[in-house]
Each structure stands twice: as C-alpha cells, then as structure tokens.
Design a protein around this motif. Structure first.
Motif, PDB file in Angstrom:
ATOM      1  N   ASP A 171       0.806  -1.225   0.000  1.00  0.00           N
ATOM      2  CA  ASP A 171       0.000   0.000   0.000  1.00  0.00           C
ATOM      3  C   ASP A 171       0.839   1.276   0.000  1.00  0.00           C
ATOM      4  O   ASP A 171       0.492   2.257  -0.654  1.00  0.00           O
ATOM      5  CB  ASP A 171      -0.967   0.010   1.183  1.00  0.00           C
ATOM      6  N   LYS A 172       1.939   1.290   0.719  1.00  0.00           N
ATOM      7  CA  LYS A 172       2.763   2.501   0.822  1.00  0.00           C
ATOM      8  C   LYS A 172       3.462   2.859  -0.487  1.00  0.00           C
ATOM      9  O   LYS A 172       3.919   3.979  -0.660  1.00  0.00           O
ATOM     10  CB  LYS A 172       3.777   2.381   1.965  1.00  0.00           C
ATOM     11  N   PHE A 173       3.531   1.917  -1.443  1.00  0.00           N
ATOM     12  CA  PHE A 173       4.181   2.180  -2.727  1.00  0.00           C
ATOM     13  C   PHE A 173       3.195   2.619  -3.815  1.00  0.00           C
ATOM     14  O   PHE A 173       3.606   3.095  -4.864  1.00  0.00           O
ATOM     15  CB  PHE A 173       4.934   0.930  -3.205  1.00  0.00           C
ATOM     16  N   ILE A 174       1.910   2.477  -3.545  1.00  0.00           N
ATOM     17  CA  ILE A 174       0.886   2.807  -4.532  1.00  0.00           C
ATOM     18  C   ILE A 174       0.840   4.321  -4.758  1.00  0.00           C
ATOM     19  O   ILE A 174       0.903   5.094  -3.805  1.00  0.00           O
ATOM     20  CB  ILE A 174      -0.494   2.299  -4.066  1.00  0.00           C
ATOM     21  N   GLY A 175       0.737   4.717  -6.020  1.00  0.00           N
ATOM     22  CA  GLY A 175       0.588   6.132  -6.310  1.00  0.00           C
ATOM     23  C   GLY A 175       1.345   6.564  -7.548  1.00  0.00           C
ATOM     24  O   GLY A 175       1.928   5.761  -8.272  1.00  0.00           O
ATOM     25  N   HIS A 176       1.308   7.858  -7.784  1.00  0.00           N
ATOM     26  CA  HIS A 176       1.994   8.497  -8.914  1.00  0.00           C
ATOM     27  C   HIS A 176       3.243   9.160  -8.338  1.00  0.00           C
ATOM     28  O   HIS A 176       3.146  10.043  -7.492  1.00  0.00           O
ATOM     29  CB  HIS A 176       1.050   9.517  -9.549  1.00  0.00           C
ATOM     30  N   TRP A 177       4.412   8.743  -8.800  1.00  0.00           N
ATOM     31  CA  TRP A 177       5.697   9.205  -8.284  1.00  0.00           C
ATOM     32  C   TRP A 177       6.476   9.891  -9.402  1.00  0.00           C
ATOM     33  O   TRP A 177       6.443   9.437 -10.537  1.00  0.00           O
ATOM     34  CB  TRP A 177       6.509   8.036  -7.742  1.00  0.00           C
ATOM     35  N   LYS A 178       7.212  10.973  -9.052  1.00  0.00           N
ATOM     36  CA  LYS A 178       7.952  11.684 -10.096  1.00  0.00           C
ATOM     37  C   LYS A 178       9.270  12.246  -9.552  1.00  0.00           C
ATOM     38  O   LYS A 178       9.339  12.732  -8.433  1.00  0.00           O
ATOM     39  CB  LYS A 178       7.095  12.823 -10.667  1.00  0.00           C
ATOM     40  N   TRP A 179      10.296  12.174 -10.426  1.00  0.00           N
ATOM     41  CA  TRP A 179      11.600  12.789 -10.181  1.00  0.00           C
ATOM     42  C   TRP A 179      11.890  13.711 -11.349  1.00  0.00           C
ATOM     43  O   TRP A 179      11.625  13.368 -12.498  1.00  0.00           O
ATOM     44  CB  TRP A 179      12.673  11.700 -10.096  1.00  0.00           C
TER      45      TRP A 179
END
Length: 185
Positions: A44-52
């Motif tokens: 659950d903690k890794f779910i999502g939209h991530w950006k660098w």
C-alpha cells in the motif's frame, strides 16, 4: 545428434505453447474466481503516482496494487502484486513511456513494472522493462516516507538467457536513472 536437437525443439515448442495458452486475460479484477486470497498490505505505501525531475530530465511511474492469480501456484489462489507504468524523458524528449496503459490491468500485459514482494526494511523488489532497448532489469525501490521513494538500484538479472532463432537480443544497457528520489504527486 539431429534427433536430439529435434527432440529439444519439440519440447521447447510444447512448453512455450502451454505457457502462452495458460495466460488468460481474466477481465476486471472482480471476476477472478480465487480458491483463496492472500492480500499484501505492505504494498500500500508504494501505490501512487511518483515523479523525479532534474533540469529537463524526468522519470515518473504510476504503481497500483492488483489482485490476480498467484503466478507461482497452480491452485487458482490469488495474491496481490504491484503493476506499474513509467515514463522517462531526457533533455525534454520522451525516451520511453507506458503511461498510456495505466488504466489497464495485469491481464492486458501492458505493464512495464511488476512488483512481487517487500523486504522487512521496506524495499520493493520489482522487474522493470526498459522499453527503449528491450532490456528487463530488477529494481529495488525503497520507501522513505509517505511522500518519497528512492530507486536504490537497477540491475540486470543474473544467469543465462535463452533466445530462439529470429528473436532480437535486447541490449544489456540500463538507460533509466538510478539512485534518485521520487516525490508523490
């Protein structure tokens, strides 16, 4: 010797045919007839939209948890896996992207990231398809906090790889950025 080669080719053909037909597009998640289900809340903690972003370079990924058949067992049990989609841009130009497939599920086989487990120290192990050169690498994605994850490493998988005649042999180069911290969008 020729008979042995024919026997090996026939066995490989049967094996690949079985593997291809064993994979089914099961449609929406709700329709999966599981004999049992093992949820993985650690995903659950890794779910999502991530950006660098760094200057004109960027890497983003969308990760989601999906209930699907357990790929290790053949008992119709289900388990959670991480599937994801990514986009890499260098000097403002998109080098590769699978974000257009973010609304598909595991059965569509359009994912570019596949996570199978989280270590006790909050590191997600996942495979990543490098779309620009056909390579498939292992990613270690470290959970930092609710708003940050870090691509700890990208490595080629060890061992011998089998390519059939006519198949393109992918580059072993890892072109995606490593040792970067992504922020939740």
């Amino acid at each position: 010797m020729k008979n042995l080669e024919k026997y090996i080719l026939i066995c490989l053909a049967i094996l690949f045919t079985n593997l291809i037909f064993a994979q089914k597009n099961v449609g929406p998640i709700q329709e999966i007839p599981c004999s049992s289900y093992t949820p993985k809340p650690q995903f659950d903690k890794f779910i999502g939209h991530w950006k660098w972003t760094s200057g004109n370079d960027s890497f983003e990924m969308i990760l989601k948890k999906e209930k699907t058949f357990n790929i290790i067992a053949s008992d119709h049990s289900c388990v959670d896996y991480i599937i994801g989609f990514h986009q890499y841009s260098k000097n403002g130009a998109i080098i590769e992207s699978s974000l257009q497939h973010q609304n598909t599920n595991y059965g569509a086989k359009l994912k570019s990231i596949f996570g199978v487990g989280v270590s006790p120290d909050d590191v997600l192990s996942a495979g990543v398809d490098i779309l620009s050169n056909g390579n498939h690498v292992k990613m270690e994605l470290e959970y930092i906090d609710a708003n940050h994850v870090k691509i700890k490493s990208l490595n080629t998988y060890p061992g011998t790889k089998l390519y059939l005649p006519g198949q393109t042999i992918p580059s072993s180069e890892i072109t995606l950025p490593q040792d970067i911290i992504l922020t939740k969008q």
